[in-house]
Design an enzyme around this catalytic site. Structure first.
Site, PDB file in Angstrom:
ATOM      1  N   LYS A  99       5.475   9.833   8.488  1.00  0.00           N
ATOM      2  CA  LYS A  99       5.373  10.681   9.682  1.00  0.00           C
ATOM      3  C   LYS A  99       6.426  10.419  10.750  1.00  0.00           C
ATOM      4  O   LYS A  99       6.567  11.212  11.668  1.00  0.00           O
ATOM      5  CB  LYS A  99       3.973  10.557  10.281  1.00  0.00           C
ATOM      6  CG  LYS A  99       3.509   9.125  10.508  1.00  0.00           C
ATOM      7  CD  LYS A  99       2.002   9.063  10.729  1.00  0.00           C
ATOM      8  CE  LYS A  99       1.490   7.639  10.763  1.00  0.00           C
ATOM      9  NZ  LYS A  99       1.549   6.959   9.452  1.00  0.00           N
ATOM     10  N   ASP A 113       9.397   2.538  -1.041  1.00  0.00           N
ATOM     11  CA  ASP A 113       8.448   3.201  -0.143  1.00  0.00           C
ATOM     12  C   ASP A 113       8.808   2.791   1.284  1.00  0.00           C
ATOM     13  O   ASP A 113       8.432   1.717   1.746  1.00  0.00           O
ATOM     14  CB  ASP A 113       7.023   2.789  -0.502  1.00  0.00           C
ATOM     15  CG  ASP A 113       5.982   3.395   0.432  1.00  0.00           C
ATOM     16  OD1 ASP A 113       6.368   4.053   1.421  1.00  0.00           O
ATOM     17  OD2 ASP A 113       4.781   3.209   0.176  1.00  0.00           O
ATOM     18  N   TYR A 140       0.860  -1.192   0.000  1.00  0.00           N
ATOM     19  CA  TYR A 140       0.000   0.000   0.000  1.00  0.00           C
ATOM     20  C   TYR A 140       0.889   1.232   0.000  1.00  0.00           C
ATOM     21  O   TYR A 140       1.828   1.333   0.792  1.00  0.00           O
ATOM     22  CB  TYR A 140      -0.897   0.000   1.236  1.00  0.00           C
ATOM     23  CG  TYR A 140      -1.750   1.240   1.383  1.00  0.00           C
ATOM     24  CD1 TYR A 140      -2.847   1.454   0.553  1.00  0.00           C
ATOM     25  CD2 TYR A 140      -1.461   2.194   2.359  1.00  0.00           C
ATOM     26  CE1 TYR A 140      -3.635   2.595   0.691  1.00  0.00           C
ATOM     27  CE2 TYR A 140      -2.252   3.333   2.506  1.00  0.00           C
ATOM     28  CZ  TYR A 140      -3.328   3.523   1.666  1.00  0.00           C
ATOM     29  OH  TYR A 140      -4.102   4.647   1.801  1.00  0.00           O
TER      30      TYR A 140
END
Length: 429
Positions: free
Chosen positions: A267, A239, A144
């Site tokens: 984050k 990623d 994802y």
């Protein structure tokens, strides 16, 4: 029937929030039941609105590597707030963070701050397309990368067919440029490049998957991927929104000894505040505006609160032996859980790297999304609720990885294992 406090809050939330949540996995759809509404968190613990404590192994989905509300991070944010929340103009703290990441990961020659992991991956793909002048991209089943249109795509009826949207609202014309392959499958990768290699703008993947629970691919898979991307001129995008600074200070790229062309982060670089980043080779990154013709912008990019919080966090992560200590804690928990499952005769497998770990109700450790999908979800759901009732908060989905923080103590881990012993013993069906 009297409703619990969480049920009351959930019903109230549903009045004006779709499904009562602002991100789907929070709704407990995968495990059933009512989500826990959190009022505060400190260290390894979260507390619900009635003050009940939970040992937390989600960590806001990864960034709370120091534990919740670390005093140095909180102090940094408070000081930043005194100076103002956002300026829409450059600050020295953006440069500090860029220099920090580039020092830790030398393959990051230039880096652009954004506001989320989704924005980072979306921008990296646009950049790869602009740099190569190609349209097709490759992604992998079970990975994802956020909810941008090009990435909400599943494989077609044949392995190398054009993709099909997995969400309403994604035009078929977007999906036709995305090839979705099985994860950790070297042969499928080779076949895709044999057919379309010179048309691929990029390949994007989680170098260690964390969105189908945790799947660690083979070294051969990564080596082949790097070789094929180099041979065909496709941009390799790692990623590392979940793995970056979690599986080790230098991330999954260092773990496998692979140098991607671009990397994306989330984050964690803001110690949990909304932030993301993408970066990599200078020649590619110089295609981004204002240097090049690939447009990307954001009013809140490089937000000063996130940058200063991230700097305070990195001061801790770069201390000697930080990751050795973190890994030891993870190993103690995961190995302990495996021993307890074996003791109770439960089909169970597990894995970990650094502070990231995966738990599966299956005899063999899954190697791809299909393997994960065939694990015993029913047993996972029973285990999840049995642990939750005892005050241990795991990811509310059999398809999500879990995370350790440096704030978890030996006592926290021992308490978790006592709860797990009871939970494994209660499993039925």
């Amino acid at each position: 029937m009297t409703l619990t406090a969480d049920q009351v809050l959930f019903e109230k939330a549903k009045r004006h929030i779709p499904g009562g949540v602002n991100s789907p996995v929070r709704a407990f759809v995968g495990v059933g039941g009512t989500p826990v509404f959190v009022s505060r968190a400190k260290g390894a613990y979260m507390y619900d609105t009635e003050g009940r404590e939970y040992i937390d192994y989600v960590g806001s989905w990864g960034p709370m590597i120091l534990g919740h509300a670390h005093p140095k991070v909180i102090d940094a944010v408070k000081l930043a707030c005194d100076d103002g929340l956002s300026f829409g103009a450059p600050t020295p703290f953006e440069t500090t963070m860029a220099d920090l990441i580039a020092d830790i990961m030398p393959h990051i020659e230039l880096i652009r701050m954004v506001s989320s992991g989704t924005e980072a991956t979306m921008s990296a793909i646009r950049l790869a397309r602009g740099y190569t002048g190609r349209d097709k991209i490759v992604k992998f089943e079970g990975c994802y990368h956020g909810h941008s249109d090009s990435l909400l795509v599943k494989a077609g009826s044949g392995m190398l067919d054009i993709g099909e949207p997995t969400s309403k609202g994604v035009p078929a014309d977007f999906a036709k440029h995305t090839i979705t392959l099985p994860y950790n499958d070297t042969q499928a990768l080779q076949s895709a490049f044999d057919k379309f290699g010179d048309e691929f703008a990029c390949v994007i993947l989680e170098p260690i998957a964390g969105n189908m629970n945790m799947v660690i691919p083979s070294q051969e898979f990564h080596n082949t991927l790097r070789e094929l991307c180099t041979k065909h001129g496709a941009v390799l995008i790692f990623d590392e929104v979940m793995t970056g600074f979690r599986v080790g200070l230098k991330g999954a790229s260092h773990h496998f000894g692979i140098t991607p062309d671009l990397s994306t982060f989330g984050k964690i670089i803001g110690a949990g505040l909304p932030v993301g980043a993408f970066g990599g080779k200078r020649e590619i990154m110089e295609c981004i505006a204002p240097l090049g013709g690939v447009y990307q912008a954001g009013t809140l990019s490089g937000n000063p609160l996130a940058m200063r919080a991230g700097k305070a966090m990195f001061d801790e992560l770069t201390r000697p032996d930080f990751y050795e200590q973190l890994t030891a804690k993870t190993a103690k928990l995961v190995n302990g859980l495996q021993k307890l499952a074996d003791k109770h005769g439960i089909d169970f497998s597990s894995c970990y790297v650094g502070g990231m770990f995966g738990l599966f109700f299956s005899k063999e450790l899954p190697k791809n999304f299909d393997d994960v999908a065939h694990a015993d979800t029913k047993r996972f759901n029973q285990f999840f609720h049995a642990m939750l009732e005892q005050g241990v908060y795991l990811a509310p989905s059999a398809f999500e990885a879990a995370f350790m923080s440096i704030a978890h103590t030996d006592d926290d881990i021992e308490r978790t294992l006592v709860c797990a012993d009871k939970a494994f013993g209660e499993l039925i069906g």
